[in-house]
Design an enzyme around this catalytic site. Structure first.
Site, mmCIF file in Angstrom:
data_model
loop_
_atom_site.group_PDB
_atom_site.id
_atom_site.type_symbol
_atom_site.label_atom_id
_atom_site.label_comp_id
_atom_site.label_asym_id
_atom_site.label_seq_id
_atom_site.Cartn_x
_atom_site.Cartn_y
_atom_site.Cartn_z
ATOM 1 N N TYR A 124 -2.013 4.535 9.164
ATOM 2 C CA TYR A 124 -1.973 3.210 8.479
ATOM 3 C C TYR A 124 -0.702 2.172 9.804
ATOM 4 C CZ TYR A 124 -1.153 -0.371 4.690
ATOM 5 O OH TYR A 124 -0.914 -1.277 4.265
ATOM 6 N N TYR A 164 0.736 -0.714 0.246
ATOM 7 C CA TYR A 164 -0.314 0.112 0.139
ATOM 8 C C TYR A 164 1.205 1.092 0.267
ATOM 9 C CZ TYR A 164 -3.256 3.419 1.020
ATOM 10 O OH TYR A 164 -3.926 4.397 0.999
HETATM 11 P P1 NAI Z 1 -7.297 -10.406 3.845
HETATM 12 O O1 NAI Z 1 -7.825 -9.940 5.866
HETATM 13 O O2 NAI Z 1 -8.303 -11.115 2.954
HETATM 14 O O3 NAI Z 1 -5.758 -10.681 3.641
HETATM 15 C C1 NAI Z 1 -5.413 -10.849 4.427
HETATM 16 C C2 NAI Z 1 -4.191 -12.105 5.033
HETATM 17 O O4 NAI Z 1 -2.939 -12.311 5.340
HETATM 18 C C3 NAI Z 1 -5.204 -13.483 5.908
HETATM 19 O O5 NAI Z 1 -5.814 -14.306 4.623
HETATM 20 C C4 NAI Z 1 -4.766 -13.866 6.739
HETATM 21 O O6 NAI Z 1 -5.328 -14.918 7.569
HETATM 22 C C5 NAI Z 1 -3.264 -14.333 6.149
HETATM 23 N N1 NAI Z 1 -1.970 -14.056 7.581
HETATM 24 C C6 NAI Z 1 -1.997 -13.457 8.060
HETATM 25 N N2 NAI Z 1 -1.184 -13.800 9.075
HETATM 26 C C7 NAI Z 1 -0.981 -14.888 8.814
HETATM 27 C C8 NAI Z 1 0.383 -15.543 8.968
HETATM 28 N N3 NAI Z 1 1.179 -15.845 10.239
HETATM 29 N N4 NAI Z 1 0.449 -16.244 7.493
HETATM 30 C C9 NAI Z 1 0.098 -16.700 7.169
HETATM 31 N N5 NAI Z 1 -0.908 -15.949 6.551
HETATM 32 C C10 NAI Z 1 -1.613 -14.966 7.411
HETATM 33 O O7 NAI Z 1 -6.890 -8.374 3.778
HETATM 34 P P2 NAI Z 1 -6.733 -8.435 2.022
HETATM 35 O O8 NAI Z 1 -6.366 -7.058 1.777
HETATM 36 O O9 NAI Z 1 -6.320 -9.050 0.234
HETATM 37 O O10 NAI Z 1 -5.075 -8.230 2.014
HETATM 38 C C11 NAI Z 1 -4.207 -8.627 1.474
HETATM 39 C C12 NAI Z 1 -2.747 -8.113 1.050
HETATM 40 O O11 NAI Z 1 -3.416 -7.244 0.420
HETATM 41 C C13 NAI Z 1 -1.919 -7.786 2.802
HETATM 42 O O12 NAI Z 1 -0.967 -7.400 2.364
HETATM 43 C C14 NAI Z 1 -2.746 -6.294 2.451
HETATM 44 O O13 NAI Z 1 -1.418 -5.187 3.592
HETATM 45 C C15 NAI Z 1 -2.382 -5.652 0.711
HETATM 46 N N6 NAI Z 1 -3.672 -4.432 0.889
HETATM 47 C C16 NAI Z 1 -5.249 -4.390 1.093
HETATM 48 C C17 NAI Z 1 -5.293 -3.054 0.694
HETATM 49 C C18 NAI Z 1 -6.593 -2.720 1.397
HETATM 50 O O14 NAI Z 1 -6.766 -1.926 1.464
HETATM 51 N N7 NAI Z 1 -7.617 -3.875 1.988
HETATM 52 C C19 NAI Z 1 -5.062 -2.122 -0.145
HETATM 53 C C20 NAI Z 1 -2.996 -2.484 -0.527
HETATM 54 C C21 NAI Z 1 -2.608 -4.161 0.027
#
Ligand code: NAI
Length: 271
Positions: A160, A150
């Site tokens: 953030y 991000y």
């Molecule tokens: P999400 O909450 O669906 O996905 C985050 C994932 O990380 C989850 O599936 C969670 O179980 C996993 N996770 C957490 N700890 C873990 C560990 N120890 N080992 C393995 N997996 C682990 O949310 P989202 O938004 O799909 O996030 C995916 C990526 O996108 C992240 O890196 C997030 O920072 C990034 N992102 C999200 C934005 C948003 O506004 N949602 C904007 C820009 C980037």
């Protein structure tokens, strides 16, 4: 519409927690584009069991792995090659978690144990994955690794908190490792800097709803949604982008290049 962009390719997709997850959409699209892949997530995140639906839909196996645990990552890369019948062509790192954000702790008062945890889970995990993959020689030449990030890595967004620093580290790891892995094996590594997206991780950030609307009013194309982010990731996994590596690529409807929009001026009563 599918283009068979990933026909015959094998992948590992992390981070599909539920239908809103960006990784969920990537898995659906990768399946449509002809890829086979393994789904993985932290064992604790699988308790809800939603990932089983995705596995069924895409004909994928699930291998639980905590992305901070090198041993579990070694099992993940070893077993994935066995299941998929060869080396891996693409990896999606879609993992983010900050305890400081979860607990609403202001940036200047960050708890350092939580900070370290955030670094380990959300940034160092990329290094660990790449290091394990390289040691096992598990990724094919011209393979592609994408991690989601991000823009708070470049510009300050007060809410953030520690994730801004953590994302800066994630992007740096992509560049640094991208050099070494590129030199030795032609493996490419990029980060995709995505718009605010309504997912579990996104919505956990204080004031996310208001900020989502703000970004949407600034970006000429509006916020990019999870599905279009998935489309972009697919192009980066495909052979059509084989000379792209060590880049931080903005996928944000033009937000990062826009100073101000007339829509925001009007909302503020300036125009
Ligand atoms: P999400 O909450 O669906 O996905 C985050 C994932 O990380 C989850 O599936 C969670 O179980 C996993 N996770 C957490 N700890 C873990 C560990 N120890 N080992 C393995 N997996 C682990 O949310 P989202 O938004 O799909 O996030 C995916 C990526 O996108 C992240 O890196 C997030 O920072 C990034 N992102 C999200 C934005 C948003 O506004 N949602 C904007 C820009 C980037």
């Amino acid at each position: 519409m599918a283009y068979n962009l990933l026909k015959g390719k094998r992948g590992i997709i992390t981070g599909a927690l539920d239908q809103n997850s960006i990784a969920w959409k990537v898995a659906e699209k990768a399946h449509e584009e002809g890829a086979t892949f393994v789904l993985t997530n932290a064992p604790i995140a699988m308790r809800m069991g939603e990932i089983n639906t995705l596995a069924e839909k895409t004909g994928s196996k699930i291998i639980p792995a905590d992305a901070t645990n090198v041993e579990e990552l070694t099992t993940l890369f070893t077993e994935s090659q066995e299941i998929l019948g060869g080396k891996i062509d693409f990896v999606l790192h879609s993992i983010g978690m900050s305890v400081n954000i979860r607990k609403n702790i202001p940036y200047t008062e960050s708890n350092y144990d939580y900070f370290m945890k955030g670094i380990d889970v959300s940034a160092m995990s990329l290094h660990k994955m790449l290091s394990v993959a390289k040691k096992l020689d598990a990724i094919n030449e011209w393979g592609s690794v994408v991690a989601l990030t991000y823009m708070a890595a470049q510009r300050t967004y007060p809410f953030y908190t520690d994730m801004a620093d953590i994302k800066a580290m994630l992007e740096s790891i992509a560049r640094s490792f991208g050099y070494h892995y590129g030199m030795e094996k032609k493996v490419r590594i990029n980060t995709v800097s995505q718009s605010p997206t309504k997912t579990t991780a996104g919505s956990g950030i204080k004031g996310f709803g208001d900020f989502y609307d703000f970004a949407d009013s600034i970006a000429p194309l509006g916020n990019a949604d999870a599905e279009s982010c998935a489309d972009y990731c697919i192009t980066l996994f495909s052979d059509l982008t084989r000379m792209v590596t060590m880049q931080n690529l903005f996928h944000d409807g033009g937000y990062s290049s826009t100073g101000v929009s007339t829509e925001i001026m009007t909302k503020l009563g300036i125009q």
